[in-house]
Each structure stands twice: as C-alpha cells, then as structure tokens.
Design an enzyme around this catalytic site. Structure first.
Site, mmCIF file in Angstrom:
data_model
loop_
_atom_site.group_PDB
_atom_site.id
_atom_site.type_symbol
_atom_site.label_atom_id
_atom_site.label_comp_id
_atom_site.label_asym_id
_atom_site.label_seq_id
_atom_site.Cartn_x
_atom_site.Cartn_y
_atom_site.Cartn_z
ATOM 1 N N HIS A 99 72.671 68.053 55.379
ATOM 2 C CA HIS A 99 72.921 66.677 55.810
ATOM 3 C C HIS A 99 73.660 65.929 54.704
ATOM 4 C CE1 HIS A 99 69.535 66.377 59.060
ATOM 5 N NE2 HIS A 99 70.356 67.380 59.260
ATOM 6 N N TYR B 111 65.884 56.390 59.275
ATOM 7 C CA TYR B 111 64.800 55.598 58.686
ATOM 8 C C TYR B 111 64.890 54.206 59.304
ATOM 9 C CZ TYR B 111 64.167 59.048 54.903
ATOM 10 O OH TYR B 111 63.903 60.187 54.180
ATOM 11 N N PRO C 67 55.598 59.682 51.110
ATOM 12 C CA PRO C 67 56.660 60.591 51.547
ATOM 13 C C PRO C 67 57.991 59.923 51.904
ATOM 14 C CG PRO C 67 54.971 60.387 53.246
ATOM 15 C CD PRO C 67 54.464 59.656 52.044
ATOM 16 N N LYS D 68 60.198 63.100 48.065
ATOM 17 C CA LYS D 68 60.277 63.596 46.691
ATOM 18 C C LYS D 68 59.184 64.594 46.287
ATOM 19 C CE LYS D 68 63.943 61.593 45.358
ATOM 20 N NZ LYS D 68 65.094 62.458 45.555
ATOM 21 N N TYR E 112 68.152 59.707 46.208
ATOM 22 C CA TYR E 112 67.718 60.509 47.349
ATOM 23 C C TYR E 112 68.180 61.962 47.195
ATOM 24 C CZ TYR E 112 66.471 61.234 52.288
ATOM 25 O OH TYR E 112 65.896 61.662 53.455
HETATM 26 P P1 RFL Z 1 50.161 71.939 47.464
HETATM 27 O O1 RFL Z 1 51.215 72.288 48.462
HETATM 28 O O2 RFL Z 1 49.101 71.001 47.846
HETATM 29 O O3 RFL Z 1 49.505 73.328 47.033
HETATM 30 C C1 RFL Z 1 48.310 73.400 46.280
HETATM 31 C C2 RFL Z 1 47.599 74.676 46.657
HETATM 32 O O4 RFL Z 1 46.420 74.820 45.851
HETATM 33 C C3 RFL Z 1 45.359 75.295 46.669
HETATM 34 N N1 RFL Z 1 44.082 74.960 46.013
HETATM 35 C C4 RFL Z 1 43.312 75.867 45.357
HETATM 36 N N2 RFL Z 1 43.436 77.181 45.162
HETATM 37 C C5 RFL Z 1 42.455 77.831 44.478
HETATM 38 N N3 RFL Z 1 41.353 77.200 43.977
HETATM 39 C C6 RFL Z 1 41.177 75.878 44.145
HETATM 40 N N4 RFL Z 1 40.110 75.261 43.646
HETATM 41 C C7 RFL Z 1 42.186 75.149 44.867
HETATM 42 N N5 RFL Z 1 42.322 73.846 45.225
HETATM 43 C C8 RFL Z 1 43.479 73.761 45.908
HETATM 44 C C9 RFL Z 1 45.595 74.571 47.999
HETATM 45 O O5 RFL Z 1 44.953 75.216 49.083
HETATM 46 C C10 RFL Z 1 47.116 74.646 48.105
HETATM 47 O O6 RFL Z 1 47.553 75.817 48.773
HETATM 48 O O7 RFL Z 1 50.802 71.410 46.108
HETATM 49 P P2 RFL Z 1 52.207 71.746 45.376
HETATM 50 O O8 RFL Z 1 52.427 73.229 45.311
HETATM 51 O O9 RFL Z 1 52.196 70.930 44.156
HETATM 52 O O10 RFL Z 1 53.321 71.196 46.409
HETATM 53 C C11 RFL Z 1 53.469 69.823 46.660
HETATM 54 C C12 RFL Z 1 53.981 69.595 48.086
HETATM 55 O O11 RFL Z 1 53.152 70.303 48.985
HETATM 56 C C13 RFL Z 1 53.992 68.088 48.461
HETATM 57 O O12 RFL Z 1 54.385 67.301 47.364
HETATM 58 C C14 RFL Z 1 54.982 67.785 49.612
HETATM 59 O O13 RFL Z 1 54.584 68.399 50.804
HETATM 60 C C15 RFL Z 1 55.099 66.263 49.828
HETATM 61 N N6 RFL Z 1 55.929 65.909 50.997
HETATM 62 C C16 RFL Z 1 57.311 65.936 50.933
HETATM 63 N N7 RFL Z 1 57.930 66.328 49.782
HETATM 64 C C17 RFL Z 1 59.310 66.447 49.746
HETATM 65 O O14 RFL Z 1 59.844 66.780 48.669
HETATM 66 N N8 RFL Z 1 60.105 66.205 50.844
HETATM 67 C C18 RFL Z 1 59.550 65.825 52.039
HETATM 68 O O15 RFL Z 1 60.269 65.699 53.030
HETATM 69 C C19 RFL Z 1 58.109 65.630 52.107
HETATM 70 N N9 RFL Z 1 57.512 65.252 53.239
HETATM 71 C C20 RFL Z 1 55.309 65.552 52.208
HETATM 72 C C21 RFL Z 1 56.142 65.207 53.316
HETATM 73 C C22 RFL Z 1 53.910 65.540 52.336
HETATM 74 C C23 RFL Z 1 53.326 65.163 53.529
HETATM 75 N N10 RFL Z 1 51.904 65.223 53.597
HETATM 76 C C24 RFL Z 1 51.205 65.814 54.677
HETATM 77 C C25 RFL Z 1 51.121 64.971 52.415
HETATM 78 C C26 RFL Z 1 55.574 64.815 54.508
HETATM 79 C C27 RFL Z 1 54.163 64.755 54.615
HETATM 80 C C28 RFL Z 1 53.600 64.282 55.918
HETATM 81 C C1 PHB Z 2 60.314 65.531 56.767
HETATM 82 O O1 PHB Z 2 61.287 66.175 57.230
HETATM 83 O O2 PHB Z 2 59.138 65.833 57.017
HETATM 84 C C2 PHB Z 2 60.583 64.332 55.933
HETATM 85 C C3 PHB Z 2 61.889 64.007 55.638
HETATM 86 C C4 PHB Z 2 62.148 62.869 54.882
HETATM 87 C C5 PHB Z 2 61.103 62.089 54.443
HETATM 88 C C6 PHB Z 2 59.787 62.442 54.721
HETATM 89 C C7 PHB Z 2 59.527 63.573 55.485
HETATM 90 O O3 PHB Z 2 61.377 60.965 53.736
#
Ligand code: RFL
Ligand code: PHB
Length: 396
Positions: free
Chosen positions: A74, A204, A295, A299, A387
């Site tokens: 994109h 957005y 989110p 980032k 971004y």
């Molecule tokens: P994670 O993915 O939470 O992984 C941590 C892992 O550790 C495990 N764990 C354990 N394992 C062993 N022993 C224990 N005691 C443990 N405790 C926990 C967990 O089960 C898990 O598997 O962290 P990590 O690797 O730092 O990754 C971070 C990302 O997952 C997170 O920042 C992103 O998903 C945030 N996020 C977004 N980030 C972006 O860069 N672009 C996006 O578009 C974006 N959209 C989002 C998002 C997060 C969202 N939610 C649900 C929080 C959209 C949403 C809705």
């Molecule tokens: C997503 O694709 O889940 C997403 C994209 C952009 C955002 C947050 C989530 O700012």
C-alpha cells in the site's frame, strides 16, 4: 532434566521467534519456550501492517518468500472526517516508502516453519516458566514441558519475549523497572470477515459517533474495527449491528461497504505502556513484554521486530565476540524508537477517537489537526514518515 544453551527465549510470538532465527544466522544457539500450542500461536488474530523496514528485514533474512507472493503493498492511506475522505500518498510524501499488509498470523507461521526446518529447539505448551540466578553471568530458565517433565536450562542470556502478561518483566529486581503508562477511555471491537475489502488502501475514519478503521488481510478477507466504550460487552454487538455501525461511520457518498460472514470478533482495550530499562544484567526484554502502544499507529509488531533486530546484534557481540558495549546500549537505543512510536500512536489515537464527555474543545482540536494533515504537505509528511517507519533497521 538439565541442559544448556546460549540464549533462552521466553515466548514464541513474533519477537521470540525472529530473535531465535536471527541468532541462528549468527551461529548462536537458543531455545524458545511457549506456553500456548503451535495452533493457537498461528491463529491468534492481531497485527496486519508492516513498515517498509520490517519487510526489508524479513526479506533480507530469508523470510520474504510468502510475504512477497501474498502481501499487499500500500502506497498510502485514506483519512476520513466531517463526511469527506482524503488520500495521503506516502510514496510521494516520503520519496518512495510504502507499507505492506501481511498478517501477523502468517509471519508467525513462516517463522515457526523456518525454525523447525532448521532443527531449532521450540517447545510449545510449556507451563510454570521461571527465570532465576539473574544476578549471575549464567542465569537459569525453568519450565515444565507438555509431557509434564520439569527442565532447567543454564544459559548465557535470557530474552523475555513473553508479551504484556509474561513473567520476565516482573522477574526483574524490585524497584528497577519504571513504568510510564496511559489508559484510554475506549476500546476497539475488531472483526475478521470473509468478504473482499471495499477499499484499495486502509481507511481511518473519525466520525462523531466514534472511530472506525477498514483494513484487510488478503484480497478475499477484510478486517474492520470500531471504537466502542472501554467496558463494552461483545454480547451487545450482533453481526447486523456491527455492519450497520461500520456503514454509518465509514460511509461517504458514492461508496459502498460490502459485508459478509464474520469469522472472528473481539474487543481490545487501548493502552500506552513503557517499561524501562529493558535490561537487567543478562535478562533482556523485547516487544510487548516491555511496551504496548494503542493499535491506531500500527506500531506494536514493528517495534517488537525492531527490538529483536537490535538485540540479536547486541547478543552476538556479547556472546561471540566478548564485546558488551552493544548490550549495554540496547535498552537506551530501543527506548528511543519506542518513545517515537509511543508518541505517534498516542497522536493518531487522540486525533481520531471520540472522547466521552460533552466538551467541544477536544473535537474542534481534532478537526483542526485533521484539516492541517490533509492540507499541508509538511504535516502530511510527518504522518507518512512515522507511519512507514522513520528509522531504518540495521542488520549487517
Ligand atoms: P506476543 O505476540 O504477545 O507474544 C508473546 C508470547 O509469549 C507467550 N508467553 C509465554 N510463554 C512461555 N511462558 C510464559 N510465562 C509466557 N507468557 C506469555 C505468549 O503466549 C505469546 O505467544 O508479543 P511479541 O512477540 O512482543 O509481539 C508483539 C505483537 O504481537 C503486538 O505488538 C502486535 O500484535 C500489536 N498490533 C499491531 N502491531 C503492528 O505493528 N501493526 C498492526 O497493524 C497491529 N495491529 C495489534 C494490532 C494488536 C492488536 N491486539 C489484539 C492487541 C491490532 C490488534 C487488535
Ligand atoms: C490491521 O490490519 O489489523 C491494522 C492495520 C492498521 C492499524 C491497526 C490494525 O492501525
């Protein structure tokens, strides 16, 4: 059972898995322990948007094949407010930078497959994870495997990649970690729907009834989010109500939102959280274990990948070359990027969400800022630069 390795990694999210992959490229052994199942980790719906530097890094370390085939590039986003949709052209504003839609679930699948193919030690469904002897140069990881056997792994460093609810951050000595945080008085209701996206790039939308975001996973699968109140109950949102509210908040004349079967529905609270320092001696925190952003700026995943890119280089210098300087600089270097992203995520969030309360001051400021961002090239460039990812990732 007692064993040893060079780096013990807690958590098989994107941070832990990528760290293990990068260390292997530098000839450093690691073990990854994860308390969920492989299927759970591969299906957990989260991020979808990758900065230019993140995709370049993944490609550069041999993880780009499926991303290049299936990811969607994109070159901008739409910002919508006061009933009008405006396009921001990132490629034009930043001298050619872009972002890529490729789901976190797919990155995790690619990483798990690559690690297992390389014969890595990757243990799912562990329990009672503990880290100990943190004041020594050879700390200890303890866990119980899926079959119920207790293990002790002596190592030279531990990476806490165990997310916000993990155990590593709280294992640091009492009083060391300082937390800066901010809660927001709203949450996101996110859905995954089997319907082609109704837009070519993300929308957005600031609407007086709340924020909405139209994003996507593939050409067949849409992902959409709605601002809801902080304590919202998902039971109050049957599918018809979700689609009606999305049509209401995202609608502009001449455009139609296609709907389809909703396959996943969840509410996520919004929070900013930064823990510092990200290191105590040979325990290093990375990703959501150390920081959370709302989110809106997309980032979180990108920061997690950036942390472990810096950490892998630091651990290589420490463990292979005996040079502690990059490990000593890890926390400060990572926190600079984290605070940049924390500011950007807070700024995007505050500009686009409706604060509960009757005050007219906040909404007028938001509209003034949105008009500025969509009419001034300097302001639009600020958004575009943040971004698409301001700092390049350095992986020599
Ligand atoms: P994670 O993915 O939470 O992984 C941590 C892992 O550790 C495990 N764990 C354990 N394992 C062993 N022993 C224990 N005691 C443990 N405790 C926990 C967990 O089960 C898990 O598997 O962290 P990590 O690797 O730092 O990754 C971070 C990302 O997952 C997170 O920042 C992103 O998903 C945030 N996020 C977004 N980030 C972006 O860069 N672009 C996006 O578009 C974006 N959209 C989002 C998002 C997060 C969202 N939610 C649900 C929080 C959209 C949403 C809705
Ligand atoms: C997503 O694709 O889940 C997403 C994209 C952009 C955002 C947050 C989530 O700012």
């Amino acid at each position: 059972m007692t064993a040893s390795t060079q780096v013990a990694i807690v958590g098989a999210g994107p941070a832990g898995l990528l760290l293990s992959h990068l260390l292997a490229l530098r000839g450093i052994d690691s073990i990854v322990v994860e308390n969920r199942s492989r299927a759970y980790c591969e299906a957990r719906q989260r991020a979808g948007l990758l900065e230019a530097g993140t995709t370049e890094l993944l490609r550069g370390v041999g993880l780009g094949q499926r991303m290049d085939a299936e990811g969607l590039e994109h070159g901008g986003i739409y910002l919508q407010f006061a009933g009008e949709r405006h396009h921001l052209d990132f490629k034009d504003l930043t001298g050619g930078r872009w972002v890529t839609i490729y789901a976190q679930t797919e990155i995790v699948k690619d990483l798990i497959q690559a690690r297992l193919a390389a014969g890595a030690q990757l243990e799912f469904e562990v329990s009672d994870t503990e880290v100990a002897d943190l004041d020594q140069d050879r700390p200890l990881l303890r866990y119980t495997d899926a079959a119920g056997t207790r293990h002790e792994v002596r190592c030279e460093a531990i990476a806490g990649c165990d997310g916000f609810h993990g155990i590593c951050r709280d294992s640091m000595p009492p009083g060391l970690v300082q937390v800066a945080e901010r809660g927001y008085p709203y949450s996101w209701l996110g859905i995954l729907a089997t319907v082609p996206p109704s837009t070519d790039e993300l929308i957005y939308a600031r609407h007086e009834d709340g924020f909405a975001l139209h994003t996507m996973r593939t050409r067949q699968v849409s992902r959409l989010y709605l601002q809801v109140s902080a304590d919202e109950d998902i039971e109050r949102w049957p599918d018809d109500r979700i689609w009606a509210e999305l049509r209401h908040r995202l609608g502009v004349p001449g455009w139609q939102l296609k709907d389809g079967p909703i396959t996943e529905k969840a509410i996520t609270p919004m929070r900013s959280f930064v823990a510092s320092p990200m290191r105590y001696r040979r325990l290093f925190l990375a990703g959501d274990a150390a920081h959370i952003v709302p989110p809106t700026g997309a980032k979180g995943l990108n920061l997690a990948m950036a942390d472990v890119t810096v950490l892998a280089t630091a651990l290589t210098s420490l463990l292979r070359d005996g040079d502690p300087a990059p490990a000593d600089a890890y926390s400060d270097a990572s926190l600079r990027r984290v605070w940049r992203a924390t500011h950007f995520s807070w700024w995007m969030t505050s500009m686009l969400h409706v604060d509960p309360g009757p005050d007219r001051f906040g909404p007028e400021l938001q509209l003034a800022q949105l008009r500025y961002v969509t009419s001034s090239r300097a302001a639009a460039t600020t958004l575009a630069e943040n971004y698409t990812g301001y700092y390049p990732l350095h992986w020599p």
